[in-house]
Design a protein around this motif. Structure first.
Motif, PDB file in Angstrom:
ATOM      1  N   ASP A  49      21.823 -46.219 -48.127  1.00  0.00           N
ATOM      2  CA  ASP A  49      22.418 -44.992 -48.651  1.00  0.00           C
ATOM      3  C   ASP A  49      23.163 -44.239 -47.547  1.00  0.00           C
ATOM      4  O   ASP A  49      22.929 -44.476 -46.344  1.00  0.00           O
ATOM      5  N   THR A  50      24.023 -43.321 -47.958  1.00  0.00           N
ATOM      6  CA  THR A  50      24.819 -42.564 -46.987  1.00  0.00           C
ATOM      7  C   THR A  50      24.223 -41.192 -46.677  1.00  0.00           C
ATOM      8  O   THR A  50      24.817 -40.424 -45.907  1.00  0.00           O
ATOM      9  N   ASP A  51      23.059 -40.873 -47.266  1.00  0.00           N
ATOM     10  CA  ASP A  51      22.428 -39.589 -46.977  1.00  0.00           C
ATOM     11  C   ASP A  51      21.735 -39.639 -45.622  1.00  0.00           C
ATOM     12  O   ASP A  51      21.770 -40.651 -44.913  1.00  0.00           O
ATOM     13  N   ASN A  52      21.092 -38.541 -45.239  1.00  0.00           N
ATOM     14  CA  ASN A  52      20.457 -38.465 -43.921  1.00  0.00           C
ATOM     15  C   ASN A  52      19.386 -39.529 -43.738  1.00  0.00           C
ATOM     16  O   ASN A  52      19.251 -40.118 -42.659  1.00  0.00           O
ATOM     17  N   THR A  53      18.616 -39.795 -44.810  1.00  0.00           N
ATOM     18  CA  THR A  53      17.558 -40.802 -44.729  1.00  0.00           C
ATOM     19  C   THR A  53      18.134 -42.191 -44.511  1.00  0.00           C
ATOM     20  O   THR A  53      17.641 -42.963 -43.681  1.00  0.00           O
ATOM     21  N   ILE A  73      24.445 -56.086 -36.752  1.00  0.00           N
ATOM     22  CA  ILE A  73      24.372 -55.196 -37.900  1.00  0.00           C
ATOM     23  C   ILE A  73      25.782 -54.901 -38.413  1.00  0.00           C
ATOM     24  O   ILE A  73      26.646 -54.457 -37.659  1.00  0.00           O
ATOM     25  N   ILE A  74      26.018 -55.165 -39.685  1.00  0.00           N
ATOM     26  CA  ILE A  74      27.302 -54.865 -40.311  1.00  0.00           C
ATOM     27  C   ILE A  74      27.078 -53.725 -41.303  1.00  0.00           C
ATOM     28  O   ILE A  74      26.346 -53.874 -42.286  1.00  0.00           O
ATOM     29  N   ASP A  75      27.704 -52.577 -41.034  1.00  0.00           N
ATOM     30  CA  ASP A  75      27.495 -51.378 -41.856  1.00  0.00           C
ATOM     31  C   ASP A  75      28.420 -51.419 -43.077  1.00  0.00           C
ATOM     32  O   ASP A  75      29.602 -51.092 -42.992  1.00  0.00           O
ATOM     33  N   CYS A  76      27.867 -51.810 -44.210  1.00  0.00           N
ATOM     34  CA  CYS A  76      28.662 -51.910 -45.440  1.00  0.00           C
ATOM     35  C   CYS A  76      28.923 -50.551 -46.080  1.00  0.00           C
ATOM     36  O   CYS A  76      29.776 -50.447 -46.970  1.00  0.00           O
ATOM     37  N   SER A  77      28.225 -49.507 -45.636  1.00  0.00           N
ATOM     38  CA  SER A  77      28.382 -48.201 -46.261  1.00  0.00           C
ATOM     39  C   SER A  77      29.760 -47.591 -46.016  1.00  0.00           C
ATOM     40  O   SER A  77      30.142 -46.634 -46.700  1.00  0.00           O
ATOM     41  N   VAL A  78      30.512 -48.145 -45.071  1.00  0.00           N
ATOM     42  CA  VAL A  78      31.871 -47.625 -44.827  1.00  0.00           C
ATOM     43  C   VAL A  78      32.737 -47.787 -46.079  1.00  0.00           C
ATOM     44  O   VAL A  78      33.731 -47.075 -46.257  1.00  0.00           O
ATOM     45  N   LYS A  79      32.367 -48.723 -46.965  1.00  0.00           N
ATOM     46  CA  LYS A  79      33.139 -48.978 -48.183  1.00  0.00           C
ATOM     47  C   LYS A  79      32.824 -47.973 -49.288  1.00  0.00           C
ATOM     48  O   LYS A  79      33.568 -47.873 -50.266  1.00  0.00           O
ATOM     49  N   TYR A  80      31.705 -47.256 -49.148  1.00  0.00           N
ATOM     50  CA  TYR A  80      31.355 -46.261 -50.174  1.00  0.00           C
ATOM     51  C   TYR A  80      30.880 -44.972 -49.514  1.00  0.00           C
ATOM     52  O   TYR A  80      30.060 -44.244 -50.060  1.00  0.00           O
ATOM     53  N   ILE A  81      31.445 -44.665 -48.353  1.00  0.00           N
ATOM     54  CA  ILE A  81      30.983 -43.550 -47.531  1.00  0.00           C
ATOM     55  C   ILE A  81      31.130 -42.205 -48.232  1.00  0.00           C
ATOM     56  O   ILE A  81      30.405 -41.247 -47.931  1.00  0.00           O
ATOM     57  N   GLU A  82      32.054 -42.091 -49.199  1.00  0.00           N
ATOM     58  CA  GLU A  82      32.262 -40.831 -49.907  1.00  0.00           C
ATOM     59  C   GLU A  82      31.257 -40.627 -51.047  1.00  0.00           C
ATOM     60  O   GLU A  82      31.278 -39.593 -51.712  1.00  0.00           O
ATOM     61  N   TYR A  83      30.399 -41.604 -51.251  1.00  0.00           N
ATOM     62  CA  TYR A  83      29.429 -41.548 -52.345  1.00  0.00           C
ATOM     63  C   TYR A  83      28.011 -41.561 -51.777  1.00  0.00           C
ATOM     64  O   TYR A  83      27.783 -41.922 -50.617  1.00  0.00           O
ATOM     65  N   ASN A  84      27.031 -41.191 -52.599  1.00  0.00           N
ATOM     66  CA  ASN A  84      25.651 -41.113 -52.122  1.00  0.00           C
ATOM     67  C   ASN A  84      25.071 -42.485 -51.805  1.00  0.00           C
ATOM     68  O   ASN A  84      24.303 -42.643 -50.857  1.00  0.00           O
ATOM     69  N   ASP A  85      25.418 -43.455 -52.637  1.00  0.00           N
ATOM     70  CA  ASP A  85      24.909 -44.806 -52.449  1.00  0.00           C
ATOM     71  C   ASP A  85      25.793 -45.760 -53.237  1.00  0.00           C
ATOM     72  O   ASP A  85      26.805 -45.347 -53.840  1.00  0.00           O
TER      73      ASP A  85
END
Length: 282
Positions: free
Chosen positions: A239-243, A260-272
């Motif tokens: 998830d992209t939140d603090n946790t 480590i490949i951070d896939c959250s860059v593709k949905y960084i504007e969303y919570n998860d």
């Protein structure tokens, strides 16, 4: 426990333990809705109690309890033996008290776990834009207390992550869920099962490309580190939140960030990832 004792574990008892109940019976066979096809109207799976074996009529494949565990859990012979050695005969379909971890410390009664067919739960998944054919492969429906129900996602120790439109909670024991993929050169890491199902929905696949670990809570990250160590690459789909960012930071520190490949860059504007699936124009 030697091989003969393992093979003598009653298949009926094991099926009951994973939430499958008999639908009909003949002189020498007990019929069930198939554990391999969650939704079917006519039972197509039979057990011969005296021989303690099964036949799946849709595929004409069968065997002993070891063969069943191999196929149902998608594991090899060695892992099937390990699972059966730890089997204690506990029947999940009966009433037991469990602690609701996420919401309160009040006990609740898990009444039954069965194949996913509850229309309210299916509508909830549709609202979350999860492909239902994918959901039926990995989820069941659980009934607890008097008339309450929730989606049920099983972990590696037989506990369940429970979720409905109102709340998220779980049964004990709580741990990670590991799922075998087609490729062993990397591992996919998710925080929760809804993101895992979102990933499969977005990719339009039913089996992940890589081995997969669903943490079921970032608090379980330490339980996954030994497994993660064996993979050359880790796709972090947290998830992209603090946790979620804190858990990703712990990953980077533990593995020095090199794989480590951070896939959250593709949905960084969303919570998860599920929030991305619901709201993005895909």
């Amino acid at each position: 426990m030697n091989l003969d004792i393992i093979k003598s574990i009653p298949l009926e008892t094991y099926l009951n333990s994973i939430g499958f109940e008999p639908k009909s019976q003949s002189s020498n066979r007990v019929f069930y809705h198939s554990p391999f096809r969650p939704i079917e109207k006519t039972p197509s799976f039979a057990v011969r109690p005296k021989q303690n074996d099964f036949i799946d009529f849709a595929t004409n494949k069968g065997g002993d309890i070891i063969k069943f565990v191999e196929r149902y859990h998608n594991v090899d012979f060695k892992e099937a033996i390990r699972l059966l050695q730890s089997f204690d005969g506990t029947v999940k379909a009966e009433s037991f008290s469990f602690v609701c971890h996420e919401e309160t410390n009040q006990p609740f009664q898990l009444k039954k776990v069965k194949s996913l067919e509850n229309q309210a739960l299916l509508q909830y998944l549709t609202d979350r834009k999860i492909k239902l054919s994918v959901a039926r492969m990995y989820l069941k429906e659980a009934y607890y207390n008097t008339k309450e129900f929730a989606l049920a996602f099983e972990n590696d120790l037989g506990g369940f992550e429970l979720r409905n439109k109102i709340k998220k909670f779980c049964t004990s024991p709580k741990t990670i869920t590991s799922i075998k993929g087609k490729n062993k050169t990397a591992v996919l890491l998710f925080e929760g099962f809804m993101d895992f199902l979102s990933y499969l929905t977005i990719k339009n696949i039913e089996t992940p490309e890589y081995d997969t670990i669903v943490l079921n809570s970032t608090k379980n990250l330490h339980l996954a580190t030994d497994l993660l160590f064996h993979y050359p690459k880790i796709f972090s789909v947290l998830d992209t939140d603090n946790t979620g960012r804190k858990a990703h930071g712990e990953l980077m520190e533990h593995f020095k960030g090199s794989k480590i490949i951070d896939c959250s860059v593709k949905y960084i504007e969303y919570n998860d990832l599920n929030d991305f699936l619901i709201n993005a124009d895909l």
